[in-house]
Write a protein that holds these residues in place. Structure first.
Motif, PDB file in Angstrom:
ATOM      1  N   SER A 205       0.832  -1.218   0.000  1.00  0.00           N
ATOM      2  CA  SER A 205       0.000   0.000   0.000  1.00  0.00           C
ATOM      3  C   SER A 205       0.863   1.263   0.000  1.00  0.00           C
ATOM      4  CB  SER A 205      -0.951   0.005   1.193  1.00  0.00           C
ATOM      5  OG  SER A 205      -0.222   0.027   2.407  1.00  0.00           O
ATOM      6  N   TRP A 206       2.138   1.127   0.310  1.00  0.00           N
ATOM      7  CA  TRP A 206       3.056   2.260   0.337  1.00  0.00           C
ATOM      8  C   TRP A 206       3.780   2.431  -0.994  1.00  0.00           C
ATOM      9  CZ3 TRP A 206       5.936   3.061   5.513  1.00  0.00           C
ATOM     10  CH2 TRP A 206       5.095   2.794   6.588  1.00  0.00           C
ATOM     11  N   LYS A 207       3.502   1.568  -1.941  1.00  0.00           N
ATOM     12  CA  LYS A 207       4.256   1.476  -3.186  1.00  0.00           C
ATOM     13  C   LYS A 207       4.367   2.795  -3.951  1.00  0.00           C
ATOM     14  CE  LYS A 207       4.550  -1.367  -7.289  1.00  0.00           C
ATOM     15  NZ  LYS A 207       4.050  -2.542  -7.951  1.00  0.00           N
ATOM     16  N   ASN A 208       3.349   3.584  -3.983  1.00  0.00           N
ATOM     17  CA  ASN A 208       3.380   4.841  -4.734  1.00  0.00           C
ATOM     18  C   ASN A 208       3.590   6.059  -3.834  1.00  0.00           C
ATOM     19  OD1 ASN A 208       2.895   3.671  -7.324  1.00  0.00           O
ATOM     20  ND2 ASN A 208       0.806   3.311  -6.650  1.00  0.00           N
TER      21      ASN A 208
ATOM     22  N   GLN B 199       5.148  16.238  -3.594  1.00  0.00           N
ATOM     23  CA  GLN B 199       3.939  16.682  -2.892  1.00  0.00           C
ATOM     24  C   GLN B 199       2.869  15.602  -2.950  1.00  0.00           C
ATOM     25  OE1 GLN B 199       3.539  19.564  -1.019  1.00  0.00           O
ATOM     26  NE2 GLN B 199       1.723  18.429  -0.377  1.00  0.00           N
ATOM     27  N   SER B 200       2.737  14.959  -4.086  1.00  0.00           N
ATOM     28  CA  SER B 200       1.775  13.870  -4.231  1.00  0.00           C
ATOM     29  C   SER B 200       2.121  12.715  -3.279  1.00  0.00           C
ATOM     30  CB  SER B 200       1.755  13.387  -5.679  1.00  0.00           C
ATOM     31  OG  SER B 200       0.947  12.260  -5.817  1.00  0.00           O
ATOM     32  N   GLN B 201       3.396  12.389  -3.183  1.00  0.00           N
ATOM     33  CA  GLN B 201       3.832  11.338  -2.256  1.00  0.00           C
ATOM     34  C   GLN B 201       3.538  11.728  -0.811  1.00  0.00           C
ATOM     35  OE1 GLN B 201       7.950  10.432  -3.022  1.00  0.00           O
ATOM     36  NE2 GLN B 201       7.546  10.183  -5.204  1.00  0.00           N
ATOM     37  N   HIS B 202       3.767  12.981  -0.499  1.00  0.00           N
ATOM     38  CA  HIS B 202       3.472  13.476   0.847  1.00  0.00           C
ATOM     39  C   HIS B 202       1.990  13.299   1.174  1.00  0.00           C
ATOM     40  CE1 HIS B 202       2.155  16.580   3.711  1.00  0.00           C
ATOM     41  NE2 HIS B 202       3.269  16.250   4.345  1.00  0.00           N
ATOM     42  N   ASP B 203       1.145  13.665   0.239  1.00  0.00           N
ATOM     43  CA  ASP B 203      -0.304  13.546   0.444  1.00  0.00           C
ATOM     44  C   ASP B 203      -0.706  12.079   0.637  1.00  0.00           C
ATOM     45  OD1 ASP B 203      -0.373  16.285   0.126  1.00  0.00           O
ATOM     46  OD2 ASP B 203      -1.134  16.201  -1.943  1.00  0.00           O
ATOM     47  N   LYS B 204      -0.131  11.195  -0.153  1.00  0.00           N
ATOM     48  CA  LYS B 204      -0.426   9.763  -0.027  1.00  0.00           C
ATOM     49  C   LYS B 204       0.062   9.221   1.312  1.00  0.00           C
ATOM     50  CE  LYS B 204      -0.260   8.987  -4.992  1.00  0.00           C
ATOM     51  NZ  LYS B 204       0.545   8.455  -6.101  1.00  0.00           N
ATOM     52  N   LEU B 205       1.254   9.650   1.718  1.00  0.00           N
ATOM     53  CA  LEU B 205       1.774   9.226   3.019  1.00  0.00           C
ATOM     54  C   LEU B 205       0.899   9.733   4.162  1.00  0.00           C
ATOM     55  CD1 LEU B 205       5.625   9.646   2.550  1.00  0.00           C
ATOM     56  CD2 LEU B 205       4.383   7.507   2.941  1.00  0.00           C
ATOM     57  N   GLN B 206       0.395  10.945   4.029  1.00  0.00           N
ATOM     58  CA  GLN B 206      -0.483  11.490   5.060  1.00  0.00           C
ATOM     59  C   GLN B 206      -1.762  10.663   5.162  1.00  0.00           C
ATOM     60  OE1 GLN B 206       0.349  14.235   7.154  1.00  0.00           O
ATOM     61  NE2 GLN B 206      -1.318  13.246   8.271  1.00  0.00           N
ATOM     62  N   CYS B 207      -2.312  10.273   4.028  1.00  0.00           N
ATOM     63  CA  CYS B 207      -3.510   9.417   4.030  1.00  0.00           C
ATOM     64  C   CYS B 207      -3.212   8.061   4.672  1.00  0.00           C
ATOM     65  CB  CYS B 207      -4.029   9.215   2.613  1.00  0.00           C
ATOM     66  SG  CYS B 207      -4.808  10.667   1.907  1.00  0.00           S
ATOM     67  N   LEU B 208      -2.067   7.489   4.336  1.00  0.00           N
ATOM     68  CA  LEU B 208      -1.682   6.221   4.960  1.00  0.00           C
ATOM     69  C   LEU B 208      -1.516   6.388   6.463  1.00  0.00           C
ATOM     70  CD1 LEU B 208       0.920   4.911   2.362  1.00  0.00           C
ATOM     71  CD2 LEU B 208      -1.204   3.779   2.999  1.00  0.00           C
ATOM     72  N   HIS B 209      -0.861   7.441   6.865  1.00  0.00           N
ATOM     73  CA  HIS B 209      -0.673   7.725   8.285  1.00  0.00           C
ATOM     74  C   HIS B 209      -2.016   7.822   8.997  1.00  0.00           C
ATOM     75  CE1 HIS B 209      -0.340  10.577  11.670  1.00  0.00           C
ATOM     76  NE2 HIS B 209       0.774   9.898  11.934  1.00  0.00           N
ATOM     77  N   ASP B 210      -2.918   8.593   8.420  1.00  0.00           N
ATOM     78  CA  ASP B 210      -4.234   8.787   9.025  1.00  0.00           C
ATOM     79  C   ASP B 210      -5.026   7.485   9.102  1.00  0.00           C
ATOM     80  OD1 ASP B 210      -3.528  11.430   9.248  1.00  0.00           O
ATOM     81  OD2 ASP B 210      -4.786  12.107   7.572  1.00  0.00           O
TER      82      ASP B 210
END
Length: 119
Positions: free
Chosen positions: A79-82, A97-108
């Protein structure tokens, strides 16, 4: 006595030969490629999850055909692949920035809302 020992030795040798006589074409593969799921079981010390550093099974075909696979993610971190990469210098500011946003969603998604900001 000599004939009896020879017979025992021949029987033992035959049992050993039968136990060691394995048909390699029937040996089962124990793993699958992380990308295409085809049976594959050759580990390489160079193919590690970029998150946890676990060894990953990645077939030769996927390794050579997919130039986008710069870094690899194990089954647990698919799930962290991208979103999660070790080497960031190849990405543009927009991609970061896109990676940051995806990481934030995963974190949440890992932290239940009722436990956020609770001390």
């Amino acid at each position: 006595n000599m004939d009896a020992n020879a017979a025992v030795s021949n029987d033992a040798k035959e049992k050993i030969d039968n136990n060691n006589n394995t048909d390699n074409s029937k040996s089962a593969l124990v793993g699958k490629c992380i990308e295409c799921q085809t049976p594959y079981d050759e580990l390489s010390g160079a193919i590690l999850c970029t998150v946890c550093r676990d060894l990953i099974l990645l077939c030769d075909s996927c390794r050579s055909n997919d130039s986008s696979l710069w870094e690899y993610h194990c089954k647990r971190h698919q799930s962290w692949k991208n979103a999660y990469f070790t080497f960031l210098d190849r990405f543009s500011l927009q991609e970061l920035q896109s990676q940051h946003d995806k990481l934030q969603c995963l974190h949440d998604s890992y932290i239940p809302k009722e436990n956020r900001n609770v001390r």
